[in-house]
Design a protein around this motif. Structure first.
Motif, mmCIF file in Angstrom:
data_model
loop_
_atom_site.group_PDB
_atom_site.id
_atom_site.type_symbol
_atom_site.label_atom_id
_atom_site.label_comp_id
_atom_site.label_asym_id
_atom_site.label_seq_id
_atom_site.Cartn_x
_atom_site.Cartn_y
_atom_site.Cartn_z
ATOM 1 N N THR A 7 0.863 -1.180 0.000
ATOM 2 C CA THR A 7 0.000 0.000 0.000
ATOM 3 C C THR A 7 0.897 1.227 0.000
ATOM 4 N N ASN A 8 0.836 2.032 -1.075
ATOM 5 C CA ASN A 8 1.633 3.258 -1.136
ATOM 6 C C ASN A 8 1.203 4.188 -0.020
ATOM 7 N N THR A 9 2.180 4.776 0.682
ATOM 8 C CA THR A 9 1.880 5.664 1.794
ATOM 9 C C THR A 9 2.196 7.114 1.442
ATOM 10 N N SER A 10 3.468 7.374 1.060
ATOM 11 C CA SER A 10 3.828 8.756 0.754
ATOM 12 C C SER A 10 5.110 8.819 -0.069
ATOM 13 N N LEU A 11 5.316 9.979 -0.657
ATOM 14 C CA LEU A 11 6.569 10.329 -1.314
ATOM 15 C C LEU A 11 6.873 11.738 -0.845
ATOM 16 N N ALA A 12 7.797 11.866 0.100
ATOM 17 C CA ALA A 12 8.093 13.162 0.695
ATOM 18 C C ALA A 12 9.580 13.266 1.000
ATOM 19 N N SER A 13 10.130 14.440 0.788
ATOM 20 C CA SER A 13 11.541 14.715 1.085
ATOM 21 C C SER A 13 12.474 13.699 0.436
ATOM 22 N N GLY A 14 12.131 13.258 -0.764
ATOM 23 C CA GLY A 14 12.981 12.334 -1.502
ATOM 24 C C GLY A 14 12.929 10.895 -1.038
ATOM 25 N N THR A 15 11.961 10.554 -0.183
ATOM 26 C CA THR A 15 11.832 9.183 0.307
ATOM 27 C C THR A 15 10.442 8.647 0.008
ATOM 28 N N TYR A 16 10.414 7.471 -0.635
ATOM 29 C CA TYR A 16 9.165 6.763 -0.900
ATOM 30 C C TYR A 16 8.887 5.868 0.303
ATOM 31 N N THR A 17 7.648 5.875 0.772
ATOM 32 C CA THR A 17 7.246 5.048 1.913
ATOM 33 C C THR A 17 5.991 4.272 1.539
ATOM 34 N N ALA A 18 5.963 2.993 1.927
ATOM 35 C CA ALA A 18 4.808 2.135 1.674
ATOM 36 C C ALA A 18 4.657 1.173 2.844
ATOM 37 N N VAL A 44 13.248 -2.201 5.096
ATOM 38 C CA VAL A 44 11.971 -2.800 5.484
ATOM 39 C C VAL A 44 12.035 -2.985 6.993
ATOM 40 N N SER A 45 11.167 -2.267 7.711
ATOM 41 C CA SER A 45 11.192 -2.330 9.171
ATOM 42 C C SER A 45 9.824 -2.752 9.707
ATOM 43 N N PRO A 46 9.817 -3.507 10.811
ATOM 44 C CA PRO A 46 8.553 -4.004 11.352
ATOM 45 C C PRO A 46 7.748 -2.895 12.025
ATOM 46 N N GLU A 47 6.437 -2.960 11.890
ATOM 47 C CA GLU A 47 5.520 -2.054 12.588
ATOM 48 C C GLU A 47 4.728 -2.842 13.629
ATOM 49 N N THR A 48 3.953 -3.812 13.160
ATOM 50 C CA THR A 48 3.189 -4.723 14.021
ATOM 51 C C THR A 48 3.324 -6.107 13.388
ATOM 52 N N PRO A 49 2.904 -7.173 14.067
ATOM 53 C CA PRO A 49 3.024 -8.501 13.449
ATOM 54 C C PRO A 49 2.327 -8.548 12.084
ATOM 55 N N GLY A 50 3.100 -8.899 11.054
ATOM 56 C CA GLY A 50 2.549 -9.005 9.708
ATOM 57 C C GLY A 50 2.488 -7.701 8.944
ATOM 58 N N VAL A 51 2.921 -6.591 9.560
ATOM 59 C CA VAL A 51 2.901 -5.284 8.895
ATOM 60 C C VAL A 51 4.313 -4.690 8.948
ATOM 61 N N TRP A 52 4.802 -4.260 7.788
ATOM 62 C CA TRP A 52 6.156 -3.738 7.651
ATOM 63 C C TRP A 52 6.117 -2.405 6.926
ATOM 64 N N THR A 53 7.093 -1.541 7.203
ATOM 65 C CA THR A 53 7.214 -0.270 6.494
ATOM 66 C C THR A 53 8.393 -0.353 5.546
ATOM 67 N N LEU A 54 8.153 0.001 4.294
ATOM 68 C CA LEU A 54 9.172 0.034 3.259
ATOM 69 C C LEU A 54 9.572 1.481 3.027
ATOM 70 N N ARG A 55 10.882 1.749 3.032
ATOM 71 C CA ARG A 55 11.393 3.090 2.744
ATOM 72 C C ARG A 55 12.498 2.982 1.703
ATOM 73 N N ALA A 56 12.435 3.874 0.703
ATOM 74 C CA ALA A 56 13.459 3.889 -0.348
ATOM 75 C C ALA A 56 13.740 5.337 -0.729
ATOM 76 N N ARG A 57 15.026 5.691 -0.749
ATOM 77 C CA ARG A 57 15.435 7.030 -1.184
ATOM 78 C C ARG A 57 15.366 7.105 -2.714
ATOM 79 N N ILE A 58 14.824 8.193 -3.210
ATOM 80 C CA ILE A 58 14.737 8.414 -4.652
ATOM 81 C C ILE A 58 16.107 8.907 -5.132
ATOM 82 N N PRO A 59 16.710 8.253 -6.134
ATOM 83 C CA PRO A 59 18.027 8.694 -6.612
ATOM 84 C C PRO A 59 17.938 10.034 -7.335
ATOM 85 N N GLU A 60 19.032 10.774 -7.310
ATOM 86 C CA GLU A 60 19.063 12.086 -7.960
ATOM 87 C C GLU A 60 18.763 12.001 -9.452
#
Length: 124
Positions: A7-18, A44-60
């Motif tokens: 699930t796409n969450t945000s794209l802010a300050s050069g970081t994509y989060t889902a 990829v970091s854990p939030e709750t059991p079965g739910v993870w947060t994905l973060r990726a920096r957007i390249p220049e």
């Protein structure tokens, strides 16, 4: 094997989060592809059991004129989980080009999967 949902969450300050959802256990093995190359530093970091947060920096390189499409894939199955695009400059008004770029990226993903399938089945 569990089904991973993105699930796409945000794209802010050069970081994509889902948000990634799957059965509790190990973190999903995912990659974010840009120009058919996996981005480095994807977290990829854990939030709750079965739910993870994905973060990726957007390249220049993606912060330039045009439409730049990113694919999120499940490394375990090779399946496309989702996508997002960064549109800047002259390409900002052309939504059709975005769709074409997305189709090209998906076609490249399918070609790789088909070639892998052919190699695996011919070895049997």
């Amino acid at each position: 094997m569990s089904q991973v949902t993105l699930t796409n969450t945000s794209l802010a300050s050069g970081t994509y989060t889902a948000t990634l959802t799957n059965a509790p256990g190990d973190a999903p093995d995912v990659a974010v592809l840009f120009r058919d190359v996996p981005l480095s530093g994807v977290e990829v970091s854990p939030e709750t059991p079965g739910v993870w947060t994905l973060r990726a920096r957007i390249p220049e390189a993606a912060l330039s004129d045009g439409i730049h499409v990113f694919l999120v894939i499940d490394n375990a199955s090779g399946a496309r989980l989702g996508d997002f695009a960064v549109i800047a400059g002259d390409g900002a008004d052309d939504a059709l080009r975005t769709e074409v770029e997305l189709l090209r990226a998906e076609l490249d993903l399918l070609k790789r999967a088909f070639r892998r399938h052919c190699v695996e089945t011919s070895a049997r």
